[in-house]
Design a protein around this motif. Sequence first.
Motif, PDB file in Angstrom:
ATOM      1  N   ALA A 171       0.868  -1.180   0.000  1.00 35.60           N
ATOM      2  CA  ALA A 171       0.000   0.000   0.000  1.00 35.60           C
ATOM      3  C   ALA A 171       0.898   1.221   0.000  1.00 35.60           C
ATOM      4  N   PHE A 172       0.572   2.212  -0.820  1.00 38.22           N
ATOM      5  CA  PHE A 172       1.422   3.389  -0.975  1.00 38.22           C
ATOM      6  C   PHE A 172       0.806   4.595  -0.267  1.00 38.22           C
ATOM      7  N   HIS A 173       1.676   5.446   0.260  1.00 39.19           N
ATOM      8  CA  HIS A 173       1.236   6.668   0.934  1.00 39.19           C
ATOM      9  C   HIS A 173       2.168   7.799   0.523  1.00 39.19           C
ATOM     10  N   THR A 174       1.693   8.642  -0.369  1.00 41.87           N
ATOM     11  CA  THR A 174       2.526   9.741  -0.881  1.00 41.87           C
ATOM     12  C   THR A 174       2.079  11.106  -0.371  1.00 41.87           C
ATOM     13  N   GLN A 175       1.059  11.144   0.487  1.00 42.52           N
ATOM     14  CA  GLN A 175       0.509  12.426   0.913  1.00 42.52           C
ATOM     15  C   GLN A 175       1.572  13.339   1.516  1.00 42.52           C
ATOM     16  N   ALA A 176       2.330  12.830   2.489  1.00 39.57           N
ATOM     17  CA  ALA A 176       3.330  13.673   3.152  1.00 39.57           C
ATOM     18  C   ALA A 176       4.465  14.051   2.215  1.00 39.57           C
ATOM     19  N   LEU A 177       4.714  13.233   1.200  1.00 33.69           N
ATOM     20  CA  LEU A 177       5.799  13.525   0.261  1.00 33.69           C
ATOM     21  C   LEU A 177       5.389  14.588  -0.746  1.00 33.69           C
ATOM     22  N   GLU A 178       4.101  14.903  -0.806  1.00 33.51           N
ATOM     23  CA  GLU A 178       3.608  15.940  -1.711  1.00 33.51           C
ATOM     24  C   GLU A 178       3.617  17.325  -1.054  1.00 33.51           C
ATOM     25  N   ALA A 179       4.001  17.380   0.226  1.00 33.36           N
ATOM     26  CA  ALA A 179       4.185  18.644   0.942  1.00 33.36           C
ATOM     27  C   ALA A 179       5.684  18.815   1.160  1.00 33.36           C
ATOM     28  N   SER A 180       6.287  19.775   0.490  1.00 32.05           N
ATOM     29  CA  SER A 180       7.749  19.884   0.460  1.00 32.05           C
ATOM     30  C   SER A 180       8.356  20.001   1.856  1.00 32.05           C
ATOM     31  N   HIS A 181       7.701  20.723   2.758  1.00 33.22           N
ATOM     32  CA  HIS A 181       8.277  20.897   4.096  1.00 33.22           C
ATOM     33  C   HIS A 181       8.201  19.606   4.905  1.00 33.22           C
ATOM     34  N   LEU A 182       7.156  18.806   4.702  1.00 35.81           N
ATOM     35  CA  LEU A 182       7.068  17.523   5.393  1.00 35.81           C
ATOM     36  C   LEU A 182       8.082  16.534   4.832  1.00 35.81           C
ATOM     37  N   ARG A 183       8.239  16.553   3.526  1.00 33.88           N
ATOM     38  CA  ARG A 183       9.227  15.664   2.903  1.00 33.88           C
ATOM     39  C   ARG A 183      10.635  16.001   3.394  1.00 33.88           C
ATOM     40  N   GLU A 184      10.931  17.291   3.511  1.00 35.68           N
ATOM     41  CA  GLU A 184      12.256  17.695   3.985  1.00 35.68           C
ATOM     42  C   GLU A 184      12.442  17.333   5.458  1.00 35.68           C
ATOM     43  N   PHE A 185      11.384  17.449   6.238  1.00 37.82           N
ATOM     44  CA  PHE A 185      11.463  17.039   7.643  1.00 37.82           C
ATOM     45  C   PHE A 185      11.811  15.561   7.747  1.00 37.82           C
ATOM     46  N   LEU A 186      11.136  14.735   6.959  1.00 35.76           N
ATOM     47  CA  LEU A 186      11.430  13.304   6.983  1.00 35.76           C
ATOM     48  C   LEU A 186      12.864  13.025   6.560  1.00 35.76           C
ATOM     49  N   ARG A 187      13.306  13.707   5.530  1.00 34.66           N
ATOM     50  CA  ARG A 187      14.681  13.506   5.043  1.00 34.66           C
ATOM     51  C   ARG A 187      15.695  13.788   6.143  1.00 34.66           C
ATOM     52  N   GLN A 188      15.496  14.883   6.847  1.00 36.97           N
ATOM     53  CA  GLN A 188      16.491  15.294   7.834  1.00 36.97           C
ATOM     54  C   GLN A 188      16.376  14.544   9.154  1.00 36.97           C
ATOM     55  N   GLU A 189      15.150  14.268   9.591  1.00 33.48           N
ATOM     56  CA  GLU A 189      14.955  13.731  10.933  1.00 33.48           C
ATOM     57  C   GLU A 189      14.902  12.206  11.005  1.00 33.48           C
ATOM     58  N   LEU A 190      14.458  11.544   9.929  1.00 33.37           N
ATOM     59  CA  LEU A 190      14.275  10.098  10.000  1.00 33.37           C
ATOM     60  C   LEU A 190      15.134   9.308   9.023  1.00 33.37           C
ATOM     61  N   LEU A 191      15.611   9.960   7.953  1.00 36.77           N
ATOM     62  CA  LEU A 191      16.173   9.196   6.837  1.00 36.77           C
ATOM     63  C   LEU A 191      17.628   9.525   6.539  1.00 36.77           C
ATOM     64  N   SER A 192      18.335  10.023   7.521  1.00 31.70           N
ATOM     65  CA  SER A 192      19.790  10.240   7.413  1.00 31.70           C
ATOM     66  C   SER A 192      20.181  11.064   6.201  1.00 31.70           C
ATOM     67  N   GLY A 193      19.348  12.013   5.839  1.00 31.67           N
ATOM     68  CA  GLY A 193      19.678  12.910   4.740  1.00 31.67           C
ATOM     69  C   GLY A 193      19.318  12.409   3.366  1.00 31.67           C
ATOM     70  N   GLU A 194      18.828  11.167   3.258  1.00 29.23           N
ATOM     71  CA  GLU A 194      18.424  10.666   1.951  1.00 29.23           C
ATOM     72  C   GLU A 194      17.014  11.150   1.616  1.00 29.23           C
ATOM     73  N   TYR A 195      16.699  11.157   0.317  1.00 30.61           N
ATOM     74  CA  TYR A 195      15.448  11.735  -0.150  1.00 30.61           C
ATOM     75  C   TYR A 195      14.355  10.667  -0.242  1.00 30.61           C
TER      76      TYR A 195
END
Length: 331
Positions: free
Chosen positions: A276-300
């Motif tokens: 099941a796919f969930h792209t909602q948060a990835l369609e909000a640039s500030h949420l996507r950047e938050f995830l990149r920095q806080e949870l994903l070690s800088g990866e996109y």
Amino acid sequence: MRTTEEITAVARAAVQAAVWAPSVHNTQPWSFVVEGEEIALRADSDRKLRIGDPSGREMLVSCGAALMNVRLASRTLGREARVRVLPDPDRPALLATVRLGEPVEADEHTRLLYDQIERRRTHRAGFTDVPVPEPLVEELVHQAKAENARLTPIRSEPAVLVLAALTEAAQEVQSQDRVFTLEVVRWAQPPGSTRAEGVPAGGYPREPRRTRPHFPQRDYAHGHQWGGDADQFAAASTGLVAVLTTPGDSREDWIAAGQALQRLLLHACAHGVRAAFHTQALEASHLREFLRQELLSGEYPQMIMRLGFTLDEGESVRRPVADVLEERRTT
């Protein structure tokens, strides 16, 4: 010796496989040109989500999945696939070319993945309580790595809660945006529709149970009593939450993410696991950047997904190959 008829048959079969790739809202944002021994994959910008996907990232991820199917089909049908991604900077819609090379014998794993292309379905509800076996999770990580992407299973409960909360927040904000909602509704099919695109009414449950934590799905029904009555009343497990990432965030990275996504989805399908796919948060640039920095070690992050077992097969539709394929004669 290769004949024109043989090459043409392989190319057509490769495009037939390509159209079964997953795409955002099943928009199928691609077209193909076959000329001689070459298959060109082009993005169909008329099918891009102009509100939800203004950069075209999700469109290119979708096209990358189609490219993976072309590669698998070509090799399974006995031809090496020589791929060039973004071969012409002056033609941004041209995403890749695949030249059918010398005869080749497909290995067992390639044939296994190819056999899943028309069986794979996107899931839009909860899963059963059966966990995804750890050895299979490791194999899915390996499949993504083979395409220069990273699949990260989210093991931390707090991290899963963060992903669920951001998904739910983004979904709520998007549902209050009339223009955004109309764009989603454009790709929703009412019961009995004969359209060969978009999400069919039987492709999601009428009354899905909430998972814990809850990862909301798109409201394709938009207030109507649409949806199916499959096993979703009994399936409420979140499943395994995972995020697909890439080290960069270029158009080439997006296409690579799509290829990695399809490769791991087909491998999962071969073992009875669906996504099941969930792209909602990835369609909000500030949420996507938050995830990149806080949870994903800088990866996109390119895709948030849940993986698990379900009893229903789901529904899907695809446009006929004639609608997406242009064949040109070589001179």
